[in-house]
Design a protein around this motif. Sequence first.
Motif, PDB file in Angstrom:
ATOM      1  N   GLY A  32       0.789  -1.220   0.000  1.00 52.63           N
ATOM      2  CA  GLY A  32       0.000   0.000   0.000  1.00 52.63           C
ATOM      3  C   GLY A  32       0.824   1.274   0.000  1.00 52.63           C
ATOM      4  N   ARG A  33       2.166   1.170  -0.047  1.00 53.05           N
ATOM      5  CA  ARG A  33       3.031   2.341  -0.034  1.00 53.05           C
ATOM      6  C   ARG A  33       3.555   2.632  -1.431  1.00 53.05           C
ATOM      7  N   ASN A  34       4.074   3.836  -1.609  1.00 55.94           N
ATOM      8  CA  ASN A  34       4.642   4.221  -2.892  1.00 55.94           C
ATOM      9  C   ASN A  34       5.941   3.472  -3.151  1.00 55.94           C
ATOM     10  N   MET A  35       6.279   3.289  -4.423  1.00 56.19           N
ATOM     11  CA  MET A  35       7.537   2.668  -4.799  1.00 56.19           C
ATOM     12  C   MET A  35       8.657   3.691  -4.699  1.00 56.19           C
ATOM     13  N   LEU A  36       9.775   3.293  -4.135  1.00 53.92           N
ATOM     14  CA  LEU A  36      10.939   4.164  -4.025  1.00 53.92           C
ATOM     15  C   LEU A  36      11.938   3.784  -5.103  1.00 53.92           C
ATOM     16  N   LEU A  37      12.270   4.723  -5.990  1.00 50.22           N
ATOM     17  CA  LEU A  37      13.206   4.468  -7.074  1.00 50.22           C
ATOM     18  C   LEU A  37      14.605   4.284  -6.514  1.00 50.22           C
TER      19      LEU A  37
END
Length: 248
Positions: A32-37
């Motif tokens: 449910g969290r954003n993807m970290l590049l």
Amino acid sequence: MKKLRFSGRAAIICSLILAIGVPSVAMGFGEGRNMLLGKRNPSNNPSLALSTETEIIANNSTYGTRQSNKKDGDGGGAIYGCRSSAGNEPCVKAVNLKGGRAFEFNTVGPEGGFIETGNTAGAPFSTNATGVAKGLNADRVDGKEAADFAAATDLKATQDAITAGFLTAQVGADASVTTANSRGAVSATVNGSVYTVKFNKDVSKCTYTASPVGSAGQAPGVAATANTPDSVTVSMGAAGSFHLQVIC
């Protein structure tokens, strides 16, 4: 030194920043969290591993996603790994629901790809298709075209020709011919110890070999019968049984 004073509104804003900003950093990993590049998503913590599929759905005329590596001379585009047992889901699956190609591989290099199996005796791939794959079929074997190999009909014709050119005769001392053990022999006559064996074709230009039956004796003399192209003369020295081979 002056004391900082906060109005009620400023205090509320600061509280919101802390309440929203801090968790956004602390809870950046996990479902449910954003993807970290440039990071591992999720973290190395097994408890934060995703337990449901991550779906990327597109509705356009090109591609849903694109992964590319612009590092010149080194670096691949994508790696897909899994721990699926035999018979379960593959690590990569492409499904075309419209009837077009499910996959396509392109390269400017001399080799299209490499399939490695844990067992070198294993099959590189399996298919239920029975059609001929363009450019990947038995039409070329060791650099040869199918036309370079003799057809089954040609092989049979060659075999028939060889069989037709191999004649035999099993002849008794009384000039009787055992036709069941002979090929092409029709009959035989005897005059003393000289036998004349008749065949069902011209044998005047063939080669002949005769062997006496039983105890070894003088080798028979064999020659084409004069003025009789379908016969062979066998001189035994003494009356006796013999086997005659004629190769044309």
